[in-house]
Scaffold this motif. Structure first.
Motif, short mmCIF file in Angstrom:
data_model
loop_
_atom_site.label_atom_id
_atom_site.label_comp_id
_atom_site.label_asym_id
_atom_site.label_seq_id
_atom_site.Cartn_x
_atom_site.Cartn_y
_atom_site.Cartn_z
N THR A 2 0.88 -1.25 -0.08
CA THR A 2 0.10 0.00 0.06
C THR A 2 1.02 1.29 0.07
OG1 THR A 2 -0.12 -0.16 2.35
CG2 THR A 2 -1.65 -1.26 1.60
N THR A 4 0.62 3.49 2.30
CA THR A 4 1.21 3.85 3.53
C THR A 4 2.35 2.75 3.80
OG1 THR A 4 -1.12 4.49 4.44
CG2 THR A 4 0.50 3.52 5.96
N ALA A 5 2.30 1.65 3.41
CA ALA A 5 3.44 0.75 3.61
C ALA A 5 4.76 1.39 3.02
CB ALA A 5 3.29 -0.76 3.01
N THR A 8 6.60 3.71 4.69
CA THR A 8 7.21 3.40 6.33
C THR A 8 8.73 3.47 6.08
OG1 THR A 8 5.37 1.82 6.55
CG2 THR A 8 7.18 1.42 7.84
N GLU A 192 -4.47 -3.92 15.16
CA GLU A 192 -4.57 -2.57 14.59
C GLU A 192 -4.00 -1.62 15.63
OE1 GLU A 192 -8.27 -1.92 12.80
OE2 GLU A 192 -8.45 -3.91 11.93
N ASN A 212 1.45 -3.40 7.92
CA ASN A 212 0.70 -3.02 6.65
C ASN A 212 0.85 -3.90 5.29
OD1 ASN A 212 -0.64 -0.89 7.84
ND2 ASN A 212 1.11 0.67 7.48
N ALA A 230 -0.93 1.44 12.21
CA ALA A 230 -0.70 0.53 11.03
C ALA A 230 -1.44 -0.77 11.75
CB ALA A 230 1.02 0.42 11.33
#
Length: 307
Positions: A2, A4-5, A8, A192, A212, A230
């Motif tokens: 994703t 978001t990942a 990271t 989560e 994630n 995450a």
């Protein structure tokens, strides 16, 4: 993977020999990341077998401008400082020592264990003090394992070591928003992690995990995108540490055991230590000279003496 990942930031440890064959994995500071929340230093040591005759004691050394945080998974250490504090550190407890304008401390093998073989395993962190509190009076606070709140959240055991999470608040007092959690993720578990603070990072202590959906090897720190949580998952049981809080209120200079927002204060602390004006641990006479000539500000390295 994703978005978001993809954002990271992964920090790999660099090994440091602290003397006598005692090695640590250092995650902070790193070339690509100086801090997460107030935390400017993160060492993971062990598991290391301590045997009779081994000398891995941390001799008396000074600090300014920070709080040291010691947390053990296994083993024991004896803390002594220039305030007169004497405290054996045991697994699950939090030792929070605020250096402020200056303190000297040591961490040694407890006398009762000198003839024993045992395992030492844990973490040592530094949290930089807010600029308005960098020169406060030094203090020491010990919270035993039984005083640390624990909650079962989403079927996962979480210890709230510092700060507030999941309706529990740690009794450890801090001067800025600080998060420090110990999460025991069971085999096949999923958790989560909410956005508990503006800056958060997750450290995989003993097993590979997924954050994630991204594979994260053991001994890796994953710094999450600002203001985000995450999804944590694993195939085998894993211990995860979460650190974070509000960002630092400006840059910090770090040399040896000194942290400050002012370069000149670092040099002043070096002069004070060289002249032995920073105090003494009662009953201990060893003296560690300043590293390097001349003594000055080095970034992002943090000298050779551990917390």
């Amino acid at each position: 993977m994703t978005d978001t990942a993809a954002q990271t930031q992964l920090l790999q440890p660099h090994d440091k020999d602290l003397g006598g064959g005692f090695n640590v994995r250092r995650l902070l500071p790193a070339a690509q990341r100086r801090s997460v929340g107030p935390f400017v230093f993160f060492d993971h040591f062990g598991p290391a077998t301590e045997q009779p005759g081994m000398a891995h004691d941390v001799r008396p050394h000074p600090h300014i401008g920070l709080s040291t945080v010691t947390y053990l998974f296994e083993g024991a250490m004896m803390h002594r400082d220039s305030l007169g504090s004497v405290q054996e550190i045991l697994p699950g407890a939090i030792n929070w020592m605020t250096a402020g304008r200056g303190i000297v401390h040591s961490e040694r093998k407890p006398e009762r264990l000198k003839a024993d073989t045992y395992v030492n395993h844990g973490l040592q962190l530094w949290a930089a003090l807010p600029q308005a509190h960098e020169e406060i009076e030094p203090s020491f606070e010990h919270t035993p394992a039984g005083g640390i709140p624990q909650v079962v959240e989403q079927g996962v055991a979480v210890r709230v070591l510092v700060g507030e999470a999941f309706g529990r608040r740690s009794p450890v007092k801090t001067l800025s928003q600080t998060i420090y959690l110990d999460i025991a993720l069971p085999a096949g578990g999923r958790f989560e992690l909410p956005a508990l603070a503006p800056e958060l990072a997750v450290y995989a202590v003993d097993a590979d995990v997924r954050i994630n959906g991204e594979a994260i090897p053991a001994h890796t720190m994953a710094v999450l995108p600002d203001g985000q949580g995450a999804v944590l998952a694993c195939d085998t049981a894993a211990r995860l540490m979460v650190i974070g809080g509000e960002p630092l209120d400006g840059p910090r200079y770090i040399t040896w055991n000194f942290v400050s927002s002012r370069r000149e204060r670092i040099l002043e602390a070096g002069s004070d230590w060289a002249a032995q004006r920073m105090g003494h641990v009662p009953g201990e006479t060893e003296f560690i000279p300043l590293p390097g000539k001349p003594f000055g500000v080095r970034e992002p390295d943090v000298g050779t003496t551990p917390v």
